[in-house]
Scaffold this motif. Structure first.
Motif, PDB file in Angstrom:
ATOM      1  N   ILE A   1       0.960  -1.061  -0.079  1.00  0.00           N
ATOM      2  CA  ILE A   1       0.064   0.104   0.193  1.00  0.00           C
ATOM      3  C   ILE A   1       0.815   1.444  -0.054  1.00  0.00           C
TER       4      ILE A   1
ATOM      5  N   ILE B   1      -5.182  -8.923  -0.701  1.00  0.00           N
ATOM      6  CA  ILE B   1      -6.357  -7.984  -1.341  1.00  0.00           C
ATOM      7  C   ILE B   1      -7.239  -7.779  -0.206  1.00  0.00           C
ATOM      8  N   LEU B   2      -7.804  -8.665   0.636  1.00  0.00           N
ATOM      9  CA  LEU B   2      -8.552  -8.559   1.829  1.00  0.00           C
ATOM     10  C   LEU B   2      -7.640  -7.905   2.894  1.00  0.00           C
TER      11      LEU B   2
ATOM     12  N   ALA C   1      -5.510  -5.655   2.314  1.00  0.00           N
ATOM     13  CA  ALA C   1      -5.078  -4.403   1.713  1.00  0.00           C
ATOM     14  C   ALA C   1      -6.124  -3.425   1.767  1.00  0.00           C
ATOM     15  N   SER C   2      -7.368  -3.941   1.407  1.00  0.00           N
ATOM     16  CA  SER C   2      -8.642  -3.093   1.379  1.00  0.00           C
ATOM     17  C   SER C   2      -8.999  -2.744   2.914  1.00  0.00           C
ATOM     18  N   SER C   3      -8.859  -3.689   3.786  1.00  0.00           N
ATOM     19  CA  SER C   3      -9.007  -3.383   5.235  1.00  0.00           C
ATOM     20  C   SER C   3      -8.360  -2.329   5.462  1.00  0.00           C
TER      21      SER C   3
ATOM     22  N   ILE D   1      -6.805   0.043   3.965  1.00  0.00           N
ATOM     23  CA  ILE D   1      -7.157   1.201   3.252  1.00  0.00           C
ATOM     24  C   ILE D   1      -8.330   1.914   4.217  1.00  0.00           C
ATOM     25  N   ASP D   2      -9.242   1.026   4.469  1.00  0.00           N
ATOM     26  CA  ASP D   2     -10.376   1.588   5.253  1.00  0.00           C
ATOM     27  C   ASP D   2     -10.022   2.198   6.463  1.00  0.00           C
TER      28      ASP D   2
ATOM     29  N   LYS E   1      -3.286   3.851  -2.132  1.00  0.00           N
ATOM     30  CA  LYS E   1      -3.603   3.026  -3.154  1.00  0.00           C
ATOM     31  C   LYS E   1      -2.943   1.570  -2.877  1.00  0.00           C
ATOM     32  N   ILE E   2      -3.396   0.571  -3.444  1.00  0.00           N
ATOM     33  CA  ILE E   2      -2.813  -0.802  -3.421  1.00  0.00           C
ATOM     34  C   ILE E   2      -1.969  -0.782  -4.794  1.00  0.00           C
TER      35      ILE E   2
ATOM     36  N   TYR F   1      -0.148  -3.379  -6.897  1.00  0.00           N
ATOM     37  CA  TYR F   1      -0.221  -4.834  -7.112  1.00  0.00           C
ATOM     38  C   TYR F   1       1.041  -5.564  -7.958  1.00  0.00           C
TER      39      TYR F   1
END
Length: 161
Positions: free
Chosen positions: A97, A134-135, A137-139, A141-142, A153-154, A156
């Motif tokens: 991230i 991915i889960l 990274a999304s968590s 960012i939240d 931002k992620i 990849y």
């Protein structure tokens, strides 16, 4: 005499630019999740000087009693070269991230799991399965957004051929 002074100032200015170095605040935190899995979260923050680097690490050092962690400030040409790609948001071997922290410093964060006892290299950090990262990274960012950090931002991973 004025010309000599201007030449000296110009040389001084250019040499300070040539020898300017970044400092990197590195933090590695070992965490055990609810399922008993150990993983590390690695954070690298690029700062302009040693004082700023120490300031970034100060609140983190207070977590030493709660988590097992390693942290420190690094600088030098070898670290600039090593971190050059991630601070220009180039793909790396694994997901990370990229964001700017609340102090305005560029920061990168990733995670690794520690290989289990049945692994060839037990206890060594390895990349978790891509879906789990991915889960995560999304968590993350939240969580960063809730803390006031926008624009994370992620990045990849590059494709391995």
């Amino acid at each position: 005499m004025k010309k000599l002074g201007l030449v000296f100032c110009g040389i001084f200015f250019l040499t300070t630019l040539c020898f300017a170095q970044n400092y990197y605040a590195l933090v590695e935190v070992l965490i055990k999740n609810d399922e008993g899995l150990f993983f590390t979260m690695n954070t690298i923050t690029r700062t302009p000087d040693q004082q700023a680097c120490a300031k970034v690490l100060f609140p983190i050092k207070q977590l030493k009693g709660k988590y097992q962690l390693r942290c420190g400030c690094l600088s030098g040409e070898q670290w600039d070269k090593r971190f050059e790609d991630i601070f220009t948001n180039q793909s790396a071997a694994s997901i990370y991230i990229a964001y700017q922290d609340l102090n305005g410093y560029e920061t990168r964060i990733n995670t690794k799991v520690l290989a289990g006892a049945d692994s060839v290299r037990p206890g060594m950090p390895v990349d978790p399965p891509i879906n789990e990262v991915i889960l995560w990274a999304s968590s993350m960012i939240d969580t960063l957004e809730k803390g006031g950090i926008n624009g994370a931002k992620i990045i990849y991973p590059r494709k391995i051929e």
